[in-house]
Design an enzyme around this catalytic site. Structure first.
Site, PDB file in Angstrom:
ATOM      1  N   LYS A 285       0.881  -1.188   0.000  1.00  0.00           N
ATOM      2  CA  LYS A 285       0.000   0.000   0.000  1.00  0.00           C
ATOM      3  C   LYS A 285       0.913   1.232   0.000  1.00  0.00           C
ATOM      4  CE  LYS A 285      -2.132   3.031   2.008  1.00  0.00           C
ATOM      5  NZ  LYS A 285      -1.866   4.432   1.631  1.00  0.00           N
TER       6      LYS A 285
ATOM      7  N   GLU B 204       9.161   1.497  11.095  1.00  0.00           N
ATOM      8  CA  GLU B 204      10.237   2.445  10.765  1.00  0.00           C
ATOM      9  C   GLU B 204       9.614   3.833  10.808  1.00  0.00           C
ATOM     10  OE1 GLU B 204      13.370   1.849  10.202  1.00  0.00           O
ATOM     11  OE2 GLU B 204      13.330  -0.329  10.054  1.00  0.00           O
TER      12      GLU B 204
ATOM     13  N   CYS C 121      13.836  10.772   6.535  1.00  0.00           N
ATOM     14  CA  CYS C 121      13.657  10.416   7.954  1.00  0.00           C
ATOM     15  C   CYS C 121      14.952  10.633   8.727  1.00  0.00           C
ATOM     16  CB  CYS C 121      13.182   8.984   8.084  1.00  0.00           C
ATOM     17  SG  CYS C 121      14.215   7.806   7.214  1.00  0.00           S
TER      18      CYS C 121
ATOM     19  N   GLU D 267      10.248  16.259  14.871  1.00  0.00           N
ATOM     20  CA  GLU D 267      10.642  16.171  13.467  1.00  0.00           C
ATOM     21  C   GLU D 267      10.002  17.307  12.650  1.00  0.00           C
ATOM     22  OE1 GLU D 267       8.883  12.931  11.116  1.00  0.00           O
ATOM     23  OE2 GLU D 267      10.916  12.438  10.488  1.00  0.00           O
TER      24      GLU D 267
HETATM   25  P1  NAD Z   1       2.178   8.720   7.345  1.00  0.00           P
HETATM   26  O1  NAD Z   1       2.330   8.022   8.641  1.00  0.00           O
HETATM   27  O2  NAD Z   1       1.190   9.799   7.244  1.00  0.00           O
HETATM   28  O3  NAD Z   1       1.785   7.673   6.186  1.00  0.00           O
HETATM   29  C1  NAD Z   1       2.583   6.563   5.885  1.00  0.00           C
HETATM   30  C2  NAD Z   1       1.720   5.495   5.206  1.00  0.00           C
HETATM   31  O4  NAD Z   1       0.760   5.036   6.138  1.00  0.00           O
HETATM   32  C3  NAD Z   1       0.919   5.994   4.005  1.00  0.00           C
HETATM   33  O5  NAD Z   1       0.874   4.990   3.022  1.00  0.00           O
HETATM   34  C4  NAD Z   1      -0.470   6.216   4.580  1.00  0.00           C
HETATM   35  O6  NAD Z   1      -1.512   6.120   3.638  1.00  0.00           O
HETATM   36  C5  NAD Z   1      -0.547   5.077   5.579  1.00  0.00           C
HETATM   37  N1  NAD Z   1      -1.494   5.264   6.661  1.00  0.00           N
HETATM   38  C6  NAD Z   1      -1.923   6.414   7.210  1.00  0.00           C
HETATM   39  N2  NAD Z   1      -2.816   6.177   8.194  1.00  0.00           N
HETATM   40  C7  NAD Z   1      -2.942   4.828   8.263  1.00  0.00           C
HETATM   41  C8  NAD Z   1      -3.725   3.948   9.079  1.00  0.00           C
HETATM   42  N3  NAD Z   1      -4.561   4.409  10.008  1.00  0.00           N
HETATM   43  N4  NAD Z   1      -3.591   2.619   8.892  1.00  0.00           N
HETATM   44  C9  NAD Z   1      -2.762   2.127   7.957  1.00  0.00           C
HETATM   45  N5  NAD Z   1      -2.031   2.907   7.137  1.00  0.00           N
HETATM   46  C10 NAD Z   1      -2.100   4.247   7.298  1.00  0.00           C
HETATM   47  O7  NAD Z   1       3.628   9.228   6.952  1.00  0.00           O
HETATM   48  P2  NAD Z   1       4.059  10.114   5.709  1.00  0.00           P
HETATM   49  O8  NAD Z   1       3.679  11.535   5.930  1.00  0.00           O
HETATM   50  O9  NAD Z   1       3.615   9.465   4.469  1.00  0.00           O
HETATM   51  O10 NAD Z   1       5.647   9.984   5.787  1.00  0.00           O
HETATM   52  C11 NAD Z   1       6.476  10.815   6.522  1.00  0.00           C
HETATM   53  C12 NAD Z   1       6.936  10.133   7.790  1.00  0.00           C
HETATM   54  O11 NAD Z   1       7.585   8.899   7.496  1.00  0.00           O
HETATM   55  C13 NAD Z   1       7.965  10.956   8.541  1.00  0.00           C
HETATM   56  O12 NAD Z   1       7.669  10.957   9.908  1.00  0.00           O
HETATM   57  C14 NAD Z   1       9.270  10.224   8.274  1.00  0.00           C
HETATM   58  O13 NAD Z   1      10.273  10.420   9.237  1.00  0.00           O
HETATM   59  C15 NAD Z   1       8.802   8.805   8.237  1.00  0.00           C
HETATM   60  N6  NAD Z   1       9.777   7.979   7.549  1.00  0.00           N
HETATM   61  C16 NAD Z   1      10.498   7.061   8.279  1.00  0.00           C
HETATM   62  C17 NAD Z   1      11.476   6.307   7.652  1.00  0.00           C
HETATM   63  C18 NAD Z   1      12.277   5.278   8.401  1.00  0.00           C
HETATM   64  O14 NAD Z   1      12.881   4.433   7.754  1.00  0.00           O
HETATM   65  N7  NAD Z   1      12.328   5.310   9.721  1.00  0.00           N
HETATM   66  C19 NAD Z   1      11.717   6.481   6.290  1.00  0.00           C
HETATM   67  C20 NAD Z   1      10.967   7.436   5.589  1.00  0.00           C
HETATM   68  C21 NAD Z   1       9.997   8.172   6.225  1.00  0.00           C
END
Ligand code: NAD
Length: 493
Positions: free
Chosen positions: A172, A245, A279, A378
């Site tokens: 997804k 992650e 991240c 962040e």
């Molecule tokens: P997000 O948490 O908003 O969304 C991530 C994914 O989760 C998307 O596909 C979204 O549709 C899905 N999602 C959202 N709500 C959900 C739910 N209730 N149930 C299941 N899936 C759901 O994050 P974002 O804004 O897309 O990404 C940015 C964040 O990701 C930042 O905090 C960044 O630090 C983190 N990130 C972490 C890493 C790592 O390896 N640690 C790498 C890249 C990004």
């Protein structure tokens, strides 16, 4: 351009018949619409993955190896197409996306090899004519839910080891960047049907059903801390394993023995790469006092020289932020820091030359304090706050003054300072003089609120396998320790 979901090897629309827009963040134009997946779609993909698992888990290692290598081969052959799509939907400069595609291919190659090695181990038997071996078994169906900032890389880090370990996967992608992921259908189409499926949609509507489905066995999630926490709670209700992650707020320490020009170049890259939407972006700089003035001047000068522009074009260092809402979050945070006394030395605003696109200038800020939200949570934008510190001990203490623990960097020639910091800073990755470089063969992941579990390396493979102990007694005989009891114990030969 592929704009349908891919379930059980077939291109399909959502059962809801609804679609949503994919927007180019540099131009604000709608570039495509994709299916707005729902729980029924997610469940269909899960059912296909459950069915495919029965055969996939038993497939010979040479076949799996060949199929994963084929993924790498096909990706490289279409590298430019993928990089272009990722740039259009995500806003990262084309050059960075070319690099990303190559890293994904390399990840599949890596797991194609180590997936058939280290399947388990044999341990010394407890009794005569016995064999004890530990077989690492796949979980079953993995839901891989990922964000938009490195849409293919973060996916590759899950899908490659998950498949190599014998799992099937439902993907997804983020609602911001579904196109490059949907294009993977043509990269995975040599795999048996259902081994990989791709559903698109919003988190609540399409992601959450994957988490709560009785058919998923492991949730591999990359994204924000808030979503990660929510997913962990949902999964815990079924005692389902999660691999999280999450976000970071990485410190970057600059010691006073370094070449300032080189360290500024590294610091600017670590803070402004992908407009700070990494991240492991450097989000807090701690600079030793004797070198601080020169380092700050260098960062300001470099930030002003960065070339902002449409990420498709040449000679562009930085593209836009992914969405207006993300830009507004960054603006609000910088404004609050300013109110609290922080000083903006460069950037801190929208670049006037763009009438469209979610651009934000690379920003250097000083006079920050550890209490400021800017230093504690962040930002995920091109913002480099710099705090001057008296010595390495203060830098280490401040670096640890965080709920996160994803990555950390130091620049120094002094081995004692470097290794003292490496030993004492809580972070899943510690970079000495080369920030943000990952290694397929070394684990990546977070401590504390940055998540749990590791990607890459043998650790990343083990996330997708659970150990099963098999004890064999090859001589069938009545054991003296069975009923009826007529021995004195303990059980030793
Ligand atoms: P997000 O948490 O908003 O969304 C991530 C994914 O989760 C998307 O596909 C979204 O549709 C899905 N999602 C959202 N709500 C959900 C739910 N209730 N149930 C299941 N899936 C759901 O994050 P974002 O804004 O897309 O990404 C940015 C964040 O990701 C930042 O905090 C960044 O630090 C983190 N990130 C972490 C890493 C790592 O390896 N640690 C790498 C890249 C990004």
């Amino acid at each position: 351009m592929l704009t349908q979901m891919w379930i059980n090897g077939e291109f399909v629309n959502s059962s809801s018949q609804q679609r949503f827009d994919v927007i180019n963040p540099a131009t604000e134009e709608v570039i495509a619409t994709v299916p707005r997946g729902n729980a029924a779609d997610a469940e269909k993909a899960v059912a296909a993955a459950n069915a495919a698992f029965k055969c996939w888990r038993k497939l010979g290692s040479l076949d799996v190896k060949d199929m994963l290598r084929e993924v790498a081969h096909k990706l490289r052959a279409k590298s430019e197409d993928f990089a272009t799509l990722m740039t259009m939907e995500g806003g990262k400069p084309l050059i960075e996306n070319r690099d990303e595609v190559e890293w994904v291919a390399s990840c599949f190659e890596y797991y194609s090899e180590i997936g058939r090695d280290q399947k388990g181990r044999v341990v010394a038997p407890v009794f005569e004519h016995q064999l004890s071996y530990i077989s690492k078994e796949p979980y079953g169906t993995v839901a891989a839910i990922v964000p938009w900032n490195y849409p293919l890389l973060l996916l590759g880090w899950k899908v490659a080891p998950a498949l190599a370990a014998g799992n099937t996967v439902v993907i997804k992608p983020s609602e911001y960047t579904p196109l490059s992921t949907l294009a993977l259908a043509q990269i995975f189409d040599h795999l048996p049907k259902g081994v990989v499926s791709i559903v698109t949609g919003f988190g609540k509507e399409c992601g959450e059903p994957l988490v709560t489905s009785k058919g998923t066995d492991l949730i591999a999630f990359t994204g924000s801390v808030d979503t990660g926490r929510h997913i962990a709670v949902l999964a815990a209700q079924q005692l389902k394993k999660t691999h999280l992650e999450l976000g970071g707020n990485d410190p970057f320490i600059v010691c006073d023995d370094v070449d300032v020009d080189i360290t500024v170049a590294a610091g600017a890259w670590a803070a402004f790469l992908n407009a700070g939407q990494v991240c492991t972006s450097a989000e807090r700089f701690y600079v030793l006092e004797p070198i601080a003035k020169k380092f700050i001047e260098g960062m300001v000068e470099t930030s002003k020289k960065l070339r902002l522009g449409n990420p498709m074009g040449p000679d562009v260092d930085m593209g836009p932020l992914v969405r207006e809402v993300q830009r507004q979050k960054v603006e609000a945070k910088v404004a609050r820091a300013k109110q609290q006394g922080a000083k903006i030395l460069s950037g801190g605003k929208r670049p006037p030359q763009f009438s469209k696109g979610y651009f934000y200038e690379p920003t250097v800020i000083t006079e920050v304090t550890p209490e400021m939200e800017l230093m504690r949570s962040e930002t995920f934008g091109p913002v480099a706050p710099i705090q001057v510190v008296k010595d390495i001990n203060e830098a280490i203490e401040l670096a640890n003054n965080s709920e996160y623990g994803l990555g950390a960097s130091i620049f120094t020639n002094d081995l004692e300072k470097a290794l003292t910091a490496a030993e004492n800073i809580k972070a899943g990755t510690f970079w000495i003089n080369d920030p943000l470089t990952d290694n397929d063969a070394a684990p990546f992941g977070g401590m504390r609120a940055s998540g749990h579990g590791r990607e890459l390396g043998i650790e990343g493979l083990d996330e997708f396998r659970e150990p099963k102990h098999v004890l064999i007694d090859y001589k069938i005989e009545r054991k003296k320790y069975w009923f009826p009891y007529n021995w004195s114990g303990p059980r030793k030969t």
